[in-house]
Design a protein around this motif. Sequence first.
Motif, PDB file in Angstrom:
ATOM      1  N   SER A 292      18.223  -0.918  -8.014  1.00  0.00           N
ATOM      2  CA  SER A 292      18.634  -0.480  -9.348  1.00  0.00           C
ATOM      3  C   SER A 292      19.499  -1.533 -10.013  1.00  0.00           C
ATOM      4  O   SER A 292      20.469  -2.003  -9.430  1.00  0.00           O
ATOM      5  CB  SER A 292      19.425   0.822  -9.249  1.00  0.00           C
ATOM      6  OG  SER A 292      18.544   1.873  -9.015  1.00  0.00           O
TER       7      SER A 292
ATOM      8  N   SER B 150      18.147  -4.082 -18.962  1.00  0.00           N
ATOM      9  CA  SER B 150      19.064  -4.239 -17.834  1.00  0.00           C
ATOM     10  C   SER B 150      18.771  -5.507 -17.042  1.00  0.00           C
ATOM     11  O   SER B 150      19.499  -5.846 -16.123  1.00  0.00           O
ATOM     12  CB  SER B 150      18.975  -3.021 -16.915  1.00  0.00           C
ATOM     13  OG  SER B 150      17.658  -2.884 -16.428  1.00  0.00           O
TER      14      SER B 150
ATOM     15  N   GLY C 191      15.746   0.179 -13.702  1.00  0.00           N
ATOM     16  CA  GLY C 191      16.842  -0.071 -14.617  1.00  0.00           C
ATOM     17  C   GLY C 191      16.414   0.278 -16.024  1.00  0.00           C
ATOM     18  O   GLY C 191      15.224   0.387 -16.324  1.00  0.00           O
TER      19      GLY C 191
ATOM     20  N   SER D  62      21.964  -1.879 -12.939  1.00  0.00           N
ATOM     21  CA  SER D  62      22.684  -1.112 -13.953  1.00  0.00           C
ATOM     22  C   SER D  62      23.485  -2.090 -14.787  1.00  0.00           C
ATOM     23  O   SER D  62      23.980  -3.094 -14.280  1.00  0.00           O
ATOM     24  CB  SER D  62      23.612  -0.108 -13.280  1.00  0.00           C
ATOM     25  OG  SER D  62      24.372  -0.770 -12.304  1.00  0.00           O
TER      26      SER D  62
END
Lengths: 225, 206, 233
Positions: B202, B38, B34, B204
């Motif tokens: 991830s 984040s 990230g 985001s």
Amino acid sequence: MNKILWLFFVVVRRDLILAMRRRADVLTTLIFFVMVVSLFPLGVGPEPEMLRKMAPGVLWVSALLASMLSLGRLFSADHLDGTLEQMLLAPQPLSVVVLGKMVAHWMVSGLPLVLMTPVLGLQFDMPLEAVGVLMLSLLLGTPVLSMIGAIGAALTLGLRGGGVLLSLLVLPLCIPVLIFGTGAVGAATSGMGFSSHLSLLGALLVLAVAFTPWVAAQALRISME
Amino acid sequence: MLEVSNLACSRGDHRLFSGLGFALSPGQIMQVQGENGSGKTSLLRTLCGFIQPDEGRIAWEGKDVGELAEAYFSRVLYLGHLNAIKDELSALENLKISAAVSGMELGESAAISALRRMGLKGRERLPVKVLSQGQRRRAALARLLVSDAALWILDEPLAALDVNAVSLIEELFGEHLARQGMVIFTTHQPLLVAGAETICLSLSAP
Amino acid sequence: MFYPLAGKLVPWFAVSSAILFAVGMYLGFFVAPTDATQGEFYRIIYIHVPASILSMFLYLVMAGYAALGLIFNTRLSSMMASALAPTGALFAFIALWTGALWGKPMWGTWWVWDARLTSELILLFLYLGFISLHASIDDPRRADRASALLAIVGSVNVPIIYFSVKWWNTLHQGSTIKFTGTSMQVTMQHAMFTMLAACWLYAVAVVLSRVRSIILERERHTKWVAELPEVAL
């Protein structure tokens, strides 16, 4: 149980080693104590009669201030280099770690004040018996100061102006200790029994040992979020 | 086995992530990716139990982490941005004390051999404050060698490390996974563990 | 939702508090008879006593809300706790101030280290500690939880402090003061209770309106706040 004790001693030993590597910090607290006590006669005049009467209060209030001074470092140094996070992950309850740190803090910043008391008592022309009672009361009372103070130190961890705020939070809570501590000496000099004061102080100490580590541990968890 | 479901976390008014879920089994390694800000560090700190999640559940071997508390902590090794070492102490003392705090008695020789493997030969007894940043990171990472924790949670373990040290860490990860350990880490550098596939998570910005 | 309900209640509490204040003041200052020993000065107790009772009571209420917020993680109770603190501190301050005003004509000095006044002073310190801890933490959740813990520690400590101060006071024998004459006349009692109720209603009104603004501040990013008529302006 053994593991809990072991962790406790690990923490105490660690903090004592660290204090020995940074002796200047320990000395600063002690010198502050001696200085504040010595300022009082300059402020109120050198009449021995009055000084004798004031001595217990002066020494106790100075001890209170000196311990506030050193409390700021109790958790903040470990917070800054990340070791406190590791202690939060200890496999035993956090209160054990906190109790260890409290005890080490007292040995480094409270005990020296107690040992220094006889010399300062002489400055104030205190009778020998009163000095003895004063030392006893400080011996019972200063650990309570370290313990209550640890709650404040945990709550103000990492805050701007934490030192002053810490005193603001902790000093009112320390009033009973101050009252019983000076009361014991007052009772001794006026020829009354001082054992009740000391046993009340002892009761406060027991209460503090029972509850403050847990409360301070909760406070640490809140502050570390 | 670490299971995370529907996790949400915020700092102040700002919601970092929500509805996050994943599972990590023994022998698996996961990289949290990230952008800056984040919530990678917040996620790792939440997994350690430092931060109470706003919503969701973190379970270790089927039980809620909040209820397990110390029983879970004893299975976790966390290394954050900060090295968690004391400047006044030597690398050797630091290693022994941090092992002791995590509940292990560590012998002198075991500690020295761990530090030597981390490339700190001859510097074991120097105060950490005279070491370089990379050497401090190595001293901190020596904990990986002596810990028996199953779950490693490492925030930027490669920061300040040179190429040799990075390959050493890759080696350590491989050994840990072979022991059925688990690793969750963040990094901005390439890190490849031989014989294991890295799961990517991830984050985001919402 | 709590917000509109509180908004409706505030004026009612405020108005009834104002009426009761007027009645209580009238009863206390014009109807109630002059005290035999203390003359007209005693009339300040119609403010002093309700203020000190409320200051102590509000601390307990505050600690209770704080504990609820800490244990059950309900944000409204934490907001109530932080809304109560300034009002409690205000009452503690009024109690001290009127105590001093009462002390001057009665004992010839503004301040006596009497057990009750000293405890009141310490209570004010506790309030100030709570408020400043809350104010100096930026993250609202940490602020709520940290100050809640402090309030609980404080409320556990209050009896110990009170006891120790009382004990200290009897030891030093400096100023033992008997409050409240042997028997209070009925009108005096009426005036006192009216004033107590007025202060009580005032506290509720102020706390509710303060908690409303805290809610608005905390929830300023949510949709329902943006849709409120007073905000949409």
